[in-house]
Design a protein around this motif. Structure first.
Motif, PDB file in Angstrom:
ATOM      1  N   GLN A  60       0.763  -1.146   0.019  1.00  0.00           N
ATOM      2  CA  GLN A  60       0.058   0.000  -0.001  1.00  0.00           C
ATOM      3  C   GLN A  60       0.887   1.428   0.009  1.00  0.00           C
ATOM      4  OE1 GLN A  60      -0.542  -2.624   2.074  1.00  0.00           O
ATOM      5  NE2 GLN A  60      -1.483  -2.067   4.123  1.00  0.00           N
ATOM      6  N   VAL A  66      -1.305   4.743   1.224  1.00  0.00           N
ATOM      7  CA  VAL A  66      -0.941   5.570   2.389  1.00  0.00           C
ATOM      8  C   VAL A  66       0.535   5.900   2.644  1.00  0.00           C
ATOM      9  CG1 VAL A  66      -2.644   3.929   3.722  1.00  0.00           C
ATOM     10  CG2 VAL A  66      -0.143   3.278   3.636  1.00  0.00           C
ATOM     11  N   HIS A  70       2.900   5.917   7.921  1.00  0.00           N
ATOM     12  CA  HIS A  70       1.590   5.449   8.658  1.00  0.00           C
ATOM     13  C   HIS A  70       1.508   4.003   8.911  1.00  0.00           C
ATOM     14  CE1 HIS A  70      -1.935   8.390   7.744  1.00  0.00           C
ATOM     15  NE2 HIS A  70      -0.953   9.021   8.234  1.00  0.00           N
ATOM     16  N   PRO A  74       0.939  -0.525  16.237  1.00  0.00           N
ATOM     17  CA  PRO A  74       0.031  -0.330  17.766  1.00  0.00           C
ATOM     18  C   PRO A  74       0.966  -0.831  18.679  1.00  0.00           C
ATOM     19  CG  PRO A  74      -1.031  -1.704  16.034  1.00  0.00           C
ATOM     20  CD  PRO A  74       0.228  -1.375  15.228  1.00  0.00           C
ATOM     21  N   ARG A  75       0.634  -0.316  19.876  1.00  0.00           N
ATOM     22  CA  ARG A  75       1.311  -0.793  21.062  1.00  0.00           C
ATOM     23  C   ARG A  75       0.171  -1.547  21.691  1.00  0.00           C
ATOM     24  NH1 ARG A  75       5.660   2.166  22.323  1.00  0.00           N
ATOM     25  NH2 ARG A  75       6.483   2.890  20.241  1.00  0.00           N
ATOM     26  N   ALA A  78       1.803  -0.310  27.341  1.00  0.00           N
ATOM     27  CA  ALA A  78       3.048   0.635  27.594  1.00  0.00           C
ATOM     28  C   ALA A  78       3.951  -0.034  28.087  1.00  0.00           C
ATOM     29  CB  ALA A  78       2.575   1.846  28.873  1.00  0.00           C
ATOM     30  N   TRP A 314       6.848 -12.398   9.374  1.00  0.00           N
ATOM     31  CA  TRP A 314       6.132 -11.428  10.289  1.00  0.00           C
ATOM     32  C   TRP A 314       5.762 -12.214  11.496  1.00  0.00           C
ATOM     33  CZ3 TRP A 314       1.600 -10.355  12.878  1.00  0.00           C
ATOM     34  CH2 TRP A 314       1.524  -8.935  12.866  1.00  0.00           C
TER      35      TRP A 314
ATOM     36  N   ARG B   2      -3.729   3.805  15.751  1.00  0.00           N
ATOM     37  CA  ARG B   2      -2.750   2.890  15.107  1.00  0.00           C
ATOM     38  C   ARG B   2      -3.390   1.479  14.867  1.00  0.00           C
ATOM     39  NH1 ARG B   2       2.803   4.009  17.821  1.00  0.00           N
ATOM     40  NH2 ARG B   2       3.275   6.140  16.916  1.00  0.00           N
ATOM     41  N   VAL B   3      -3.230   0.915  13.738  1.00  0.00           N
ATOM     42  CA  VAL B   3      -3.936  -0.477  13.442  1.00  0.00           C
ATOM     43  C   VAL B   3      -2.485  -1.049  12.795  1.00  0.00           C
ATOM     44  CG1 VAL B   3      -5.556  -1.535  11.913  1.00  0.00           C
ATOM     45  CG2 VAL B   3      -6.092   0.853  13.111  1.00  0.00           C
ATOM     46  N   VAL B   4      -2.790  -2.338  13.128  1.00  0.00           N
ATOM     47  CA  VAL B   4      -1.976  -3.431  12.136  1.00  0.00           C
ATOM     48  C   VAL B   4      -2.976  -4.767  12.202  1.00  0.00           C
ATOM     49  CG1 VAL B   4      -0.611  -4.846  14.169  1.00  0.00           C
ATOM     50  CG2 VAL B   4       0.175  -4.495  12.065  1.00  0.00           C
ATOM     51  N   VAL B   5      -3.103  -5.398  11.127  1.00  0.00           N
ATOM     52  CA  VAL B   5      -3.744  -6.493  10.746  1.00  0.00           C
ATOM     53  C   VAL B   5      -2.405  -7.737  10.837  1.00  0.00           C
ATOM     54  CG1 VAL B   5      -5.270  -7.899   9.456  1.00  0.00           C
ATOM     55  CG2 VAL B   5      -5.468  -5.281   9.619  1.00  0.00           C
ATOM     56  N   ASP B   6      -2.814  -8.843  11.460  1.00  0.00           N
ATOM     57  CA  ASP B   6      -1.907 -10.082  11.266  1.00  0.00           C
ATOM     58  C   ASP B   6      -2.395 -10.684   9.985  1.00  0.00           C
ATOM     59  OD1 ASP B   6      -0.758 -12.542  11.334  1.00  0.00           O
ATOM     60  OD2 ASP B   6      -1.125 -12.806  13.507  1.00  0.00           O
ATOM     61  N   TYR B  34      -4.649  -1.799   3.995  1.00  0.00           N
ATOM     62  CA  TYR B  34      -5.306  -1.163   4.929  1.00  0.00           C
ATOM     63  C   TYR B  34      -4.338   0.094   5.411  1.00  0.00           C
ATOM     64  CZ  TYR B  34      -2.351  -3.445   8.050  1.00  0.00           C
ATOM     65  OH  TYR B  34      -1.138  -4.101   8.777  1.00  0.00           O
ATOM     66  N   ASP B  35      -5.137   0.945   5.970  1.00  0.00           N
ATOM     67  CA  ASP B  35      -4.066   2.158   6.398  1.00  0.00           C
ATOM     68  C   ASP B  35      -3.716   1.999   7.853  1.00  0.00           C
ATOM     69  OD1 ASP B  35      -3.044   4.767   7.370  1.00  0.00           O
ATOM     70  OD2 ASP B  35      -4.657   5.849   6.434  1.00  0.00           O
ATOM     71  N   GLN B  37      -2.608   3.949  10.118  1.00  0.00           N
ATOM     72  CA  GLN B  37      -2.733   5.163  10.712  1.00  0.00           C
ATOM     73  C   GLN B  37      -3.994   6.095  10.517  1.00  0.00           C
ATOM     74  OE1 GLN B  37       1.288   5.809  12.121  1.00  0.00           O
ATOM     75  NE2 GLN B  37       0.648   7.981  12.246  1.00  0.00           N
ATOM     76  N   GLU B  61      -4.648   0.292  18.414  1.00  0.00           N
ATOM     77  CA  GLU B  61      -4.139   0.811  19.709  1.00  0.00           C
ATOM     78  C   GLU B  61      -5.066   1.992  20.091  1.00  0.00           C
ATOM     79  OE1 GLU B  61       0.373   1.797  20.237  1.00  0.00           O
ATOM     80  OE2 GLU B  61      -0.326   3.618  19.765  1.00  0.00           O
ATOM     81  N   THR B  66      -1.136   5.237  24.627  1.00  0.00           N
ATOM     82  CA  THR B  66      -0.250   4.417  25.294  1.00  0.00           C
ATOM     83  C   THR B  66       1.129   4.994  24.852  1.00  0.00           C
ATOM     84  OG1 THR B  66      -0.999   2.943  23.674  1.00  0.00           O
ATOM     85  CG2 THR B  66      -0.298   2.115  25.929  1.00  0.00           C
ATOM     86  N   TRP B  67       1.264   5.330  23.688  1.00  0.00           N
ATOM     87  CA  TRP B  67       2.825   5.888  23.400  1.00  0.00           C
ATOM     88  C   TRP B  67       2.748   7.165  23.877  1.00  0.00           C
ATOM     89  CZ3 TRP B  67       7.476   4.847  21.881  1.00  0.00           C
ATOM     90  CH2 TRP B  67       7.916   5.761  21.016  1.00  0.00           C
ATOM     91  N   GLU B  70       4.102   7.441  27.451  1.00  0.00           N
ATOM     92  CA  GLU B  70       5.268   7.143  27.860  1.00  0.00           C
ATOM     93  C   GLU B  70       6.298   8.476  27.646  1.00  0.00           C
ATOM     94  OE1 GLU B  70       7.254   3.798  25.742  1.00  0.00           O
ATOM     95  OE2 GLU B  70       5.302   3.053  25.904  1.00  0.00           O
TER      96      GLU B  70
END
Lengths: 462, 78
Positions: A60, A66, A70, A74-75, A78, A314, B2-6, B34-35, B37, B61, B66-67, B70
C-alpha cells in the motif's frame, strides 16, 4: 548492579537490553512488561523511528495509498522503556555484559535480547549501487524514496530479482501503469521459495499483467549517464535495457557484523540459538543471558528434523519474541520452546499468496484443490512421504487444515479425497527446487588446535 | 490511532472492508490493504471492524494514548 542467580530479583530490578527496535523487539518488550518485569528496559534501534510495520511498504505504501510513516506499529501496552533510537549497536562484550553503541557510549545488561533483523542485500558494485535511480526496499526511508520516484513516472523500471519483494514491486509498478522489466536468475519467479511448479503460475501472473519478465538471466552491470543517473542495464545474455529506475531485490543479509569478536555463533546466516531462544556461542555451547528473536535468529525445529531454520516471517518475529521474552525472566522449568509453524503471505497482481510449513524442503508437490490454470488453488508439499508445507493462491481458508497435517506428519500424497470440481486425477510431481546438492555456501566455521584443551572454533570469515 | 492486521490470520472475510471501507480495502479476491494510521474520526468504525473480524486479526491501539503516556520518549541517542 548485577542480579545473577535470582530470577525474582531479575524480574524486579534487573536490566534488560533489547537491540533491534522493530516488530520482534517491540513485541518482546511488551511481553516482558505483561509478564511482570519491572526493572529497566532499554530499546536500541539504528533507525530514528519507533517500531513500524514493514509488509505494507512494498504494497500500500508504494501504491501511494498510505504514506510510509503510517505504518508505526500499535502498542499492545505501555512498555516504559528507555529508547535509544537512531544509534546502532556496535559491539558486544558478553563477559562484561555490555553492549557498545556506535556513538561511543555503552549499556550494561543482565539479560540481552538480540533482534537486529536483516537488511536488504545491496547491489554488489558500489559505484553502480550509488547511481541515482538505484534503490533497495527494506526501510521506511527506502519506501519513501522509491514511492516518490515511482510517482514521478519513470520511463521504465527494472526489478532485479523475482522473489516475493521483487514480484510485489513489479505488481505495484503495473498497477501504477509503469513499464516494468523483471530480471530473475532462476527459471521462474518465486522458484527459490515455492519451486518452479508454482513459479510457473507466478510467471503467468507477471505476463498477464504486462510485466516484461526475463528468467534465466542475470543483470551484469548498471550504467549511468554523465550526471550519475541510472540509464541502462546490461544482462548476462548480452542484451541491454534502458531504465530510469532499478530496484535491487536480491534478498536480505542478516545484521550480525556488530557481533564479530563477541564469541557468539553469529554469522552471515544468522545467530544460532536453541528452541528456547538462547544464543549459542561459537563453540556450540548455549548461553543463558543472551537471547535471540526474529529474522536474525536461527533455531532448531523438531518438526523439520531439528534443522536450524531462520525465517524472515512477520508471524515468526512475533511468536519468537514472545517466547524469548518469557524465557528471559523465567526459571528453567517454566521456559517454553519456540515451536511455531512457519507461516507467511504475499499479495501480488491481486492474488493473495499464503504458505505454511517449509516448502523449499520438499521434493514433491500435489495440487490438492483448485487448479493452477485458474490461479486459485491449494498445493501440498511432500518430503519423504509426509506433508511438509502447503501454499494457497486465493484459498487461504484451507491453510489451517494443512497446518495440522504438517504438525501431525500426515502422509504425502494426502490419502483423503478433497471436494473439488476437477475431473483429472491428483498426481504428485517434482516440486522443482534448485538442486540442494549444489553447494551455495562455503564452510563458515573451522576447528583448529592439536589437543582437546587447545581446540578453537572460529568463524570464517570472522 | 494505530492499526495492524495479522495477515497470517486474515482469511479475507472482508468484514472490516464493509465496516470501515476508507481504512480497509480488499485488493483482488482475498488480499487486504489497510491504512495503519487512520484518522481518529474513524475510530468507531475501526473498533467495529476489530470486533467483527471472525479470526481476530486486527489490533488497534488506543488512539495514541499508550505511546503518549510514555512521554515524548523517543531517543536520547544519535
Amino acid at each position: 548492579m548485577a542480579v545473577d542467580g535470582s530470577v525474582e530479583r531479575l524480574r524486579r530490578e534487573g536490566r534488560i537490553v533489547v537491540v533491534g527496535a522493530s516488530l520482534a523487539g517491540l513485541r518482546a518488550a511488551e511481553t516482558l512488561r505483561e509478564e511482570g518485569f519491572t526493572g529497566t528496559l532499554t530499546m536500541i534501534g539504528d533507525e530514528p523511528y519507533e517500531p513500524y510495520d514493514r509488509p505494507p511498504l512494498s504494497k500500500q505504501v508504494l501504491l501511494g495509498r498510505v504514506p510510509a510513516d503510517h505504518t508505526a506499529l500499535p502498542r499492545r501496552r505501555a512498555i516504559e522503556a528507555q529508547w535509544r533510537l537512531g544509534v546502532a549497536a556496535a559491539g558486544l562484550d558478553p563477559t562484561a555484559k555490555r553492549v557498545a553503541l556506535a556513538n561511543g557510549t555503552s549499556v550494561e545488561y543482565d539479560r540481552l535480547l538480540i533482534a537486529t533483523g536483516v537488511r536488504s542485500r545491496p547491489w554488489p558494485n558500489e559505484l553502480e549501487a550509488g547511481l541515482d535511480g538505484v534503490f533497495v526496499l527494506r526501510t521506511m526511508d527506502d519506501a519513501t524514496r522509491l514511492r516518490h520516484r515511482l510517482k514521478a513516472g519513470p520511463s521504465r523500471v527494472l526489478v532485479i530479482g523475482a522473489g516475493f519483494t521483487g514480484s510485489e514491486i513489479a505488481s505495484v509498478c503495473r498497477e501504477r501503469d509503469l513499464p516494468v522489466t523483471v530480471a530473475e536468475r532462476g527459471p521462474t519467479p518465486l522458484s527459490g521459495a515455492l519451486g518452479s511448479v508454482i513459479g510457473d503460475v507466478a510467471a503467468q501472473l507477471h505476463h498477464q499483467h504486462g510485466v516484461d519478465l526475463r528468467c534465466g538471466v542475470m543483470v551484469t552491470g548498471l550504467e549511468g549517464d554523465g550526471a550519475g543517473r541510472l540509464r541502462r542495464a546490461h544482462f548476462s545474455d548480452g542484451g541491454t535495457l534502458d531504465a530510469e529506475v532499478a530496484v535491487v531485490a536480491l534478498g536480505a543479509t542478516r545484521n550480525t557484523e556488530w557481533l564479530a569478536g563477541s564469541g557468539l555463533a553469529a554469522g552471515p546466516r544468522g545467530i544460532a540459538c536453541d528452541a528456547g531462544c538462547r544464543a549459542f556461542d561459537v563453540r556450540g555451547i548455549v548461553t543463558d543471558d543472551v537471547f535471540v528473536a526474529g529474522d536474525v535468529a536461527r533455531s532448531p525445529h523438531p518438526l523439520f528434523g531439528y534443522q536450524f531454520l531462520s525465517l524472515e516471517h512477520w508471524g515468526n518475529a512475533v511468536a519468537q519474541a514472545e517466547v524469548a521474552a518469557h524465557n528471559m525472566i523465567c526459571p528453567g522449568e517454566e521456559r517454553r520452546p519456540h515451536l511455531w509453524t512457519p507461516y507467511f503471505w504475499s499479495a501480488q497482481f491481486g492474488v493473495n499468496i499464503k504458505s505454511v510449513g517449509v516448502p523449499n524442503m520438499a521434493d514433491q508437490i500435489i495440487v490438492s484443490q483448485g487448479s493452477l490454470g485458474e490461479h486459485r488453488f491449494t498445493a501440498a508439499y511432500g518430503y519423504q512421504g509426509r506433508v511438509i508445507a502447503a501454499v494457497t493462491f486465493d484459498q487461504a481458508k484451507w491453510l489451517e487444515f494443512y497446518q495440522r497435517q504438517i504438525e501431525q506428519a500426515a502422509p504425502f500424497p494426502p490419502p483423503f479425497t478433497t471436494v473439488d470440481r476437477r475431473t483429472e486425477g491428483m498426481r504428485p510431481v517434482p516440486a522443482g527446487f534448485p538442486d540442494p546438492s549444489v553447494p551455495t555456501h562455503g564452510p563458515q566455521v573451522t576447528v583448529s588446535g592439536h589437543s582437546p584443551t587447545d581446540q578453537r572454533v572460529t568463524f570464517t570469515p570472522a | 490511532m494505530r492499526v495492524v492486521v495479522d495477515l497470517n490470520r486474515c482469511q479475507g472475510y472482508a468484514q472490516c472492508a464493509f465496516l470501515a471501507p476508507d481504512v480497509f480495502a480488499m485488493h483482488g479476491e482475498e488480499a487486504l490493504l489497510y491504512d495503519g494510521q487512520p484518522d481518529d474520526t474513524r475510530r468507531l468504525d475501526v473498533l467495529r471492524a476489530e470486533a467483527a473480524c471472525p479470526v481476530k486479526a486486527i489490533t488497534v491501539e488506543g488512539a495514541g494514548a499508550t505511546w503518549a503516556a510514555e512521554g515524548a520518549g523517543v531517543s536520547d541517542g544519535g
